[in-house]
Design a protein around this motif. Structure first.
Motif, PDB file in Angstrom:
ATOM      1  N   MET A  50       0.849  -1.191   0.000  1.00 56.53           N
ATOM      2  CA  MET A  50       0.000   0.000   0.000  1.00 56.53           C
ATOM      3  C   MET A  50       0.885   1.243   0.000  1.00 56.53           C
ATOM      4  O   MET A  50       1.852   1.317   0.736  1.00 56.53           O
ATOM      5  CB  MET A  50      -0.914   0.000   1.220  1.00 56.53           C
ATOM      6  N   ASP A  51       0.509   2.202  -0.819  1.00 55.69           N
ATOM      7  CA  ASP A  51       1.260   3.454  -0.888  1.00 55.69           C
ATOM      8  C   ASP A  51       0.999   4.260   0.378  1.00 55.69           C
ATOM      9  O   ASP A  51      -0.130   4.550   0.722  1.00 55.69           O
ATOM     10  CB  ASP A  51       0.814   4.235  -2.129  1.00 55.69           C
ATOM     11  N   ARG A  52       2.065   4.612   1.082  1.00 55.68           N
ATOM     12  CA  ARG A  52       1.924   5.358   2.334  1.00 55.68           C
ATOM     13  C   ARG A  52       2.071   6.861   2.136  1.00 55.68           C
ATOM     14  O   ARG A  52       1.949   7.620   3.077  1.00 55.68           O
ATOM     15  CB  ARG A  52       2.952   4.884   3.363  1.00 55.68           C
ATOM     16  N   ALA A  53       2.398   7.296   0.925  1.00 47.86           N
ATOM     17  CA  ALA A  53       2.509   8.738   0.673  1.00 47.86           C
ATOM     18  C   ALA A  53       1.132   9.369   0.868  1.00 47.86           C
ATOM     19  O   ALA A  53       0.114   8.776   0.500  1.00 47.86           O
ATOM     20  CB  ALA A  53       3.014   8.992  -0.737  1.00 47.86           C
ATOM     21  N   PRO A  54       1.090  10.549   1.442  1.00 40.71           N
ATOM     22  CA  PRO A  54      -0.203  11.216   1.628  1.00 40.71           C
ATOM     23  C   PRO A  54      -0.904  11.427   0.286  1.00 40.71           C
ATOM     24  O   PRO A  54      -0.258  11.739  -0.716  1.00 40.71           O
ATOM     25  CB  PRO A  54       0.163  12.565   2.247  1.00 40.71           C
ATOM     26  N   PRO A  55      -2.221  11.225   0.237  1.00 42.96           N
ATOM     27  CA  PRO A  55      -2.943  11.390  -1.023  1.00 42.96           C
ATOM     28  C   PRO A  55      -3.049  12.840  -1.477  1.00 42.96           C
ATOM     29  O   PRO A  55      -3.490  13.108  -2.595  1.00 42.96           O
ATOM     30  CB  PRO A  55      -4.322  10.800  -0.716  1.00 42.96           C
ATOM     31  N   ILE A  56      -2.619  13.760  -0.652  1.00 42.13           N
ATOM     32  CA  ILE A  56      -2.750  15.183  -0.971  1.00 42.13           C
ATOM     33  C   ILE A  56      -2.086  15.514  -2.303  1.00 42.13           C
ATOM     34  O   ILE A  56      -2.645  16.251  -3.121  1.00 42.13           O
ATOM     35  CB  ILE A  56      -2.171  16.052   0.163  1.00 42.13           C
ATOM     36  N   ALA A  57      -0.901  14.981  -2.546  1.00 42.96           N
ATOM     37  CA  ALA A  57      -0.160  15.308  -3.775  1.00 42.96           C
ATOM     38  C   ALA A  57      -0.971  14.967  -5.018  1.00 42.96           C
ATOM     39  O   ALA A  57      -1.139  15.803  -5.913  1.00 42.96           O
ATOM     40  CB  ALA A  57       1.174  14.570  -3.792  1.00 42.96           C
ATOM     41  N   LYS A  58      -1.486  13.766  -5.060  1.00 44.07           N
ATOM     42  CA  LYS A  58      -2.259  13.311  -6.217  1.00 44.07           C
ATOM     43  C   LYS A  58      -3.536  14.126  -6.382  1.00 44.07           C
ATOM     44  O   LYS A  58      -3.859  14.597  -7.475  1.00 44.07           O
ATOM     45  CB  LYS A  58      -2.596  11.830  -6.049  1.00 44.07           C
ATOM     46  N   ARG A  59      -4.256  14.284  -5.298  1.00 45.26           N
ATOM     47  CA  ARG A  59      -5.530  15.018  -5.364  1.00 45.26           C
ATOM     48  C   ARG A  59      -5.314  16.490  -5.732  1.00 45.26           C
ATOM     49  O   ARG A  59      -6.098  17.071  -6.475  1.00 45.26           O
ATOM     50  CB  ARG A  59      -6.258  14.926  -4.033  1.00 45.26           C
ATOM     51  N   LEU A  60      -4.250  17.075  -5.212  1.00 41.15           N
ATOM     52  CA  LEU A  60      -3.967  18.478  -5.505  1.00 41.15           C
ATOM     53  C   LEU A  60      -3.717  18.668  -6.998  1.00 41.15           C
ATOM     54  O   LEU A  60      -4.274  19.568  -7.625  1.00 41.15           O
ATOM     55  CB  LEU A  60      -2.771  18.963  -4.692  1.00 41.15           C
ATOM     56  N   LYS A  61      -2.896  17.801  -7.568  1.00 38.46           N
ATOM     57  CA  LYS A  61      -2.601  17.919  -8.993  1.00 38.46           C
ATOM     58  C   LYS A  61      -3.851  17.690  -9.836  1.00 38.46           C
ATOM     59  O   LYS A  61      -4.117  18.426 -10.791  1.00 38.46           O
ATOM     60  CB  LYS A  61      -1.499  16.942  -9.400  1.00 38.46           C
ATOM     61  N   GLU A  62      -4.643  16.682  -9.478  1.00 37.40           N
ATOM     62  CA  GLU A  62      -5.886  16.406 -10.210  1.00 37.40           C
ATOM     63  C   GLU A  62      -6.809  17.622 -10.182  1.00 37.40           C
ATOM     64  O   GLU A  62      -7.339  18.036 -11.215  1.00 37.40           O
ATOM     65  CB  GLU A  62      -6.619  15.213  -9.589  1.00 37.40           C
ATOM     66  N   ALA A  63      -6.998  18.186  -9.007  1.00 38.19           N
ATOM     67  CA  ALA A  63      -7.911  19.323  -8.857  1.00 38.19           C
ATOM     68  C   ALA A  63      -7.380  20.551  -9.587  1.00 38.19           C
ATOM     69  O   ALA A  63      -8.145  21.288 -10.216  1.00 38.19           O
ATOM     70  CB  ALA A  63      -8.128  19.634  -7.372  1.00 38.19           C
ATOM     71  N   ARG A  64      -6.081  20.767  -9.514  1.00 39.49           N
ATOM     72  CA  ARG A  64      -5.487  21.928 -10.197  1.00 39.49           C
ATOM     73  C   ARG A  64      -5.656  21.812 -11.702  1.00 39.49           C
ATOM     74  O   ARG A  64      -6.056  22.773 -12.372  1.00 39.49           O
ATOM     75  CB  ARG A  64      -4.005  22.051  -9.835  1.00 39.49           C
ATOM     76  N   LEU A  65      -5.369  20.640 -12.244  1.00 41.28           N
ATOM     77  CA  LEU A  65      -5.507  20.443 -13.693  1.00 41.28           C
ATOM     78  C   LEU A  65      -6.965  20.559 -14.117  1.00 41.28           C
ATOM     79  O   LEU A  65      -7.270  21.151 -15.160  1.00 41.28           O
ATOM     80  CB  LEU A  65      -4.920  19.091 -14.104  1.00 41.28           C
TER      81      LEU A  65
END
Length: 104
Positions: A1-16
């Motif tokens: 399981m990826d332990r990196a916070p989901p913030i990075a992915k969600r932030l980029k998705e929302a910004r794009l």
């Protein structure tokens, strides 16, 4: 399981999705224009994790609920995003339907 916070992915998705550059998003969230792009870039690469208050500002600039940035579950993220776009009355009706579905 990826332990990196989901913030990075969600932030980029929302910004794009919003059609904003990293710089523009940072500025709209109240960051200094000279560091805005670099900070957003670091957040999107998980180099740094923004404080909750910063996520709130980013969420407001992107028109997303703050909770969207914290869930790992894709379907739940979409539910949070879509329900956040509803008016209060619609949210209450949706909540009532969800509660009814939980109690057969």
């Amino acid at each position: 399981m990826d332990r990196a916070p989901p913030i990075a992915k969600r932030l980029k998705e929302a910004r794009l999705r919003a059609g904003l550059s990293q710089r523009r998003l940072g500025i709209e969230a109240g960051m200094d224009e000279f560091v805005a792009s670099a900070r957003i870039n670091q957040y999107e690469r998980s180099k740094h994790v923004p404080a909750f208050a910063t996520v709130e500002l980013l969420a407001k600039a992107l028109g997303c609920p703050t909770a969207y940035f914290y869930t790992r579950d894709e379907e739940l993220a979409e539910i949070v995003l879509l329900s956040g776009g509803l008016g209060r009355d619609q949210q209450r009706k949706l909540l009532g339907k969800l509660r009814q579905g939980r109690n057969p």
